[in-house]
Design a protein around this motif. Sequence first.
Motif, short mmCIF file in Angstrom:
data_model
loop_
_atom_site.label_atom_id
_atom_site.label_comp_id
_atom_site.label_asym_id
_atom_site.label_seq_id
_atom_site.Cartn_x
_atom_site.Cartn_y
_atom_site.Cartn_z
N UNK A 536 0.77 -1.24 0.13
CA UNK A 536 0.03 0.08 -0.12
C UNK A 536 0.90 1.28 -0.08
N UNK A 537 1.98 1.29 -0.60
CA UNK A 537 3.01 2.51 -0.68
C UNK A 537 2.38 3.42 -1.82
N UNK A 538 2.17 4.47 -1.33
CA UNK A 538 1.25 5.57 -1.97
C UNK A 538 2.25 6.60 -2.63
N UNK A 539 1.86 7.04 -3.93
CA UNK A 539 2.56 7.93 -4.65
C UNK A 539 1.59 8.92 -5.56
N UNK A 550 -5.51 15.86 -1.76
CA UNK A 550 -6.22 15.31 -0.82
C UNK A 550 -6.29 13.47 -1.31
N UNK A 551 -5.35 13.17 -1.86
CA UNK A 551 -5.17 11.81 -2.40
C UNK A 551 -4.75 10.90 -1.33
N UNK A 552 -4.95 9.70 -1.36
CA UNK A 552 -4.67 8.68 -0.08
C UNK A 552 -3.93 7.44 -0.31
N UNK A 553 -2.99 7.31 0.52
CA UNK A 553 -2.31 5.94 0.61
C UNK A 553 -1.86 5.52 2.02
N UNK A 554 -1.75 4.19 1.99
CA UNK A 554 -1.45 3.48 3.43
C UNK A 554 -0.01 4.05 3.88
N UNK A 555 0.84 4.26 2.90
CA UNK A 555 1.98 5.11 3.49
C UNK A 555 2.54 5.89 2.06
#
Length: 634
Positions: A536-539, A550-555
């Motif tokens: 769930x690594x977010x970029x 306001x985007x979302x990721x676990x990390x």
Amino acid sequence: MIKNRRDGTRRVTGWWLAWVWGVLGVLGVLGGGISGVAAEWAPAKGPLMTRWAKDVSPENVHPEYPRPQWERKDWQNLNGLWEYAIVSTNAGHPGEWNGRILVPFPVESALSGVMKPVGPDQRLWYRRRFEIPPTWAGRRVLLNFGAVDWEARIWVNGVEVGAHRGGYDAFSLDVTTALRSDGTQEIVVSVWDPTDAGAQPRGKQVRKPEGIWYTPTTGIWQTVWLEPVSEAHVRSMRITPDLDGSAVEISALVQGAGHRYRLECTVLDQGRQVTTGRVEVLGGSGSKAVPFRQSLRLAVPSAKVWTPDSPFLYGLRIRLLEDGREVDEIESYFGMRKVAIAKDERGVNRLFLNNKPLFQFGPLDQGFWPDGLYTAPTDEALKHDIRMTKELGFNMARKHVKVEPDRWYYWCDRMGLLVWQDMPSGEKYIGAKDPDIQRSVESAAIFEAELRAMVEGLGNHPSIVMWVPYNEGWGQWDTARIASLVKEWDPTRLVNSASGWTDRKVGDVHDIHVYPGPGAPPLEANRAGVLGEYGGLGLPVKGHTWQSEKNWGYRSFTTAEALTDAYLKLNDRLHPLTGEAGLAAAIYTQTTDVEVEVNGLMTYDRAQVKMPLSTIAEANRRLFDAGFVTVEEP
């Protein structure tokens, strides 16, 4: 003119297409009798579009044969512009239509040309006119829907021909008696979909999308088509490979056949006949007769196995003969492969493919598209995600709380991608320590019916190796019985009774979720341990997100370099778990971004892979190419 392709699709050449659309625009044959329909359609202005959106038009919308594992040569595609209306649930047939919608895109999607919500107190209506080819005279006509979410009623020429409940499974209606002898025919479809206001399976669809919950899909979202069949024809078929016995079992359901009929099945190796078997079909005659199931076992000597590295597919031809005359012919295929839980040389339970242990590693694949929602803009787009999954060095994907069109599984079969297939979730949710939910009689019946439709509808695809009835306690009910039921329906595949959170110590695997992870469940005597979700690594990538902020990721990370470094460190920690810890499979979250969730290996529009492809592919392949890690004793 119309030309046949080898895969059963039809191509309409340019000059002929232009002439036909000109005539139809004048005559008003398509689109409910309104002229200029092609010129009036345009995609709605959605937040984000894919590069395939430019290839979508009313005259070229999913033209491929929709059921490549069950292919008849004669068919008519009904995709294209239909009329639509959104009215209250108790309003009855609409007196007038709101406009035109491009089928099979959901009404909420940009590519539908509408992009409007439909609430639980409303119904979505469709209308389409068509003509039956003169060459179909004297044959029965089936109206086929790939999927309609959720409850559909269908009329042909004012006669109600059937209804269906279920947002993810295909259904077919014999509309012969409702057809006029010649001239223009009319289909009307009414759809009701309560989304998260109801108890039906819906996956991640919600009326107010946020975080990991997304825009809903209402109505027709897979191809609609017609096909002619004889009075006696094959209604369905189950293909069961027996790798250890070098054979394949064919079980066919034959409609309306009497003692004069014979079923013939031929196995082909790239067009060359391998073996043929025949069986007499017993049963009543006529279209109203109870269908009879006939079975054949065909030898496949020196079988070529299906694997992710070498996804060999045998051809299969099924013919129904009446006094030696062919009345039905179907082209199909299958893969010779075996799935099992077995112990490795150290006595640890592993996932075995073709009698060999294989670490199964892939992404969580949600199957959403920014411009088509549940429906990929084109077949090439559908294929793209599978190709990229392979190029990124994975051998598997977990299809997450969604069922795809048949062609997605076809490409997995063709390209060699293992699939864990989730049942779409619905109903109430429970926490990790809560007991199973209680369902009403109606809710229980809906869930079991749709679960069985998924298992039986997809059961011939060699790529599917595991069924996942529940995810993280979402609608989890009667877990032990449901796991046993799925195994009874399909004993040839593994059952992951509950992925994450709510293990009831049943099924073939113990599945845990750890974010960002990784982790491994404790070793067990009878089940394999798998990591059903991690990462769930977010970029967020500027210019390729559903919304600008306001985007979302676990990390969350801010650069591709930082994201890549974190991903490689996760893999470094994951690899040792495949050894003495006994981890047999892992699922990374996820294939692409989805709406505000930016945990994807690719952006939502599939325009960019967020990390260096070759670097990630090399790291991923190391997990299963080299086998399980052996840790030296101190």
